[in-house]
Design an enzyme around this catalytic site. Sequence first.
Site, mmCIF file in Angstrom:
data_model
loop_
_atom_site.group_PDB
_atom_site.id
_atom_site.type_symbol
_atom_site.label_atom_id
_atom_site.label_comp_id
_atom_site.label_asym_id
_atom_site.label_seq_id
_atom_site.Cartn_x
_atom_site.Cartn_y
_atom_site.Cartn_z
ATOM 1 N N ASN A 84 1.036 -1.304 0.098
ATOM 2 C CA ASN A 84 -0.080 -0.280 0.018
ATOM 3 C C ASN A 84 0.681 0.762 0.046
ATOM 4 O O ASN A 84 1.385 1.638 0.710
ATOM 5 C CB ASN A 84 -0.597 -0.114 0.888
ATOM 6 N N LYS A 137 -0.361 4.267 0.001
ATOM 7 C CA LYS A 137 -0.639 5.247 0.172
ATOM 8 C C LYS A 137 -0.408 6.445 -0.407
ATOM 9 O O LYS A 137 0.029 6.648 -1.399
ATOM 10 C CB LYS A 137 0.627 5.783 1.603
ATOM 11 N N HIS A 157 -9.012 0.970 5.151
ATOM 12 C CA HIS A 157 -8.078 1.137 5.244
ATOM 13 C C HIS A 157 -8.391 2.198 7.442
ATOM 14 O O HIS A 157 -9.383 3.403 6.857
ATOM 15 C CB HIS A 157 -6.082 1.664 4.974
ATOM 16 N N GLU A 179 -6.896 4.734 8.102
ATOM 17 C CA GLU A 179 -6.857 6.189 7.762
ATOM 18 C C GLU A 179 -7.806 6.867 6.897
ATOM 19 O O GLU A 179 -8.068 7.603 7.473
ATOM 20 C CB GLU A 179 -5.510 6.531 6.950
ATOM 21 N N GLU A 224 -5.020 -4.988 10.652
ATOM 22 C CA GLU A 224 -3.870 -3.688 11.098
ATOM 23 C C GLU A 224 -4.471 -2.955 12.405
ATOM 24 O O GLU A 224 -5.179 -2.472 12.381
ATOM 25 C CB GLU A 224 -4.028 -3.220 9.668
ATOM 26 N N GLY A 255 2.814 2.426 10.348
ATOM 27 C CA GLY A 255 3.989 2.812 11.038
ATOM 28 C C GLY A 255 4.576 3.551 11.990
ATOM 29 O O GLY A 255 5.094 4.478 11.932
ATOM 30 N N SER A 275 3.907 -2.512 10.458
ATOM 31 C CA SER A 275 5.518 -2.568 10.918
ATOM 32 C C SER A 275 6.282 -3.711 10.163
ATOM 33 O O SER A 275 7.022 -4.528 10.564
ATOM 34 C CB SER A 275 5.425 -2.394 11.924
#
Length: 248
Positions: free
Chosen positions: A9, A11, A92, A94, A162, A168, A208
């Site tokens: 991904n 992003k 996701h 985000e 996730e 991250g 990660s």
Amino acid sequence: MRRKLAAGNWKMNGLQASLAELSTLAAEHAEASSEVLICPPATLIGAAVAASDGAIGIGGQDCHAEVSGAHTGDISAQMLKDAGATHVILGHSERREDHGESDTDVRTKARAAIDAGLKVVICMGESLDEREANNTLDIIGGQLAGSIPDQVTGENLIVAYEPIWAIGTGKVPTLDQIGEVHDFVRARLEKRFGEGVGRSVRILYGGSVKPGNAAEIFAVSNVDGALVGGASLKAKDFGPIITALDNS
Ligand code: PGA
């Protein structure tokens, strides 16, 4: 047998120059036994399909729930498909956070994506507060029930677990924690969709994943691959993750 899947991904990262990374990956992993998928920003999808030479699937990172219409700035599932995408990431954390997407929004988008002929990678995960309050399985159970539409099959649905606090951050759950959630997701999928479908859906871990921890994560039960953010941007990082998955 579920085919392992290494999904990247990108992003909001990637310019034309980044396509060289895809060409490298495509050349070095054309013989991979795992399926490889990269989801670049929408601006690069058409060019990414050309650069990956059929060796790598290309996906979107989100889609609108409608086929077309007055929705400035949005992209429909049919448009992704038309540009050459095979998959789309939905829900996701985000998107859930930055755009207030609910489970219902994700489910509606997933239905549109499946109608357009795309496979969906539906993401879910708990926050650190939820993990520390011992609510992880409740949260995942709710997201599973709410985000996945009824008409999925073993082929067109991929679930990505996730944990938000692992994305991250360089922090990764213990292998036991990953296994607990993946086994739970598998059991819930089998219960809702039957054993045939439930056992065919790929369940990815994301958060990660790096070359250094990929092999041990891929050895965990019901981990069928990974959804990788930062380490998918460079072929020198994503390549060893694909190799670890091939060898798992
Ligand atoms: P990360 O992102 O690998 O950079 O932690 C994972 C993701 O958000 O899919």
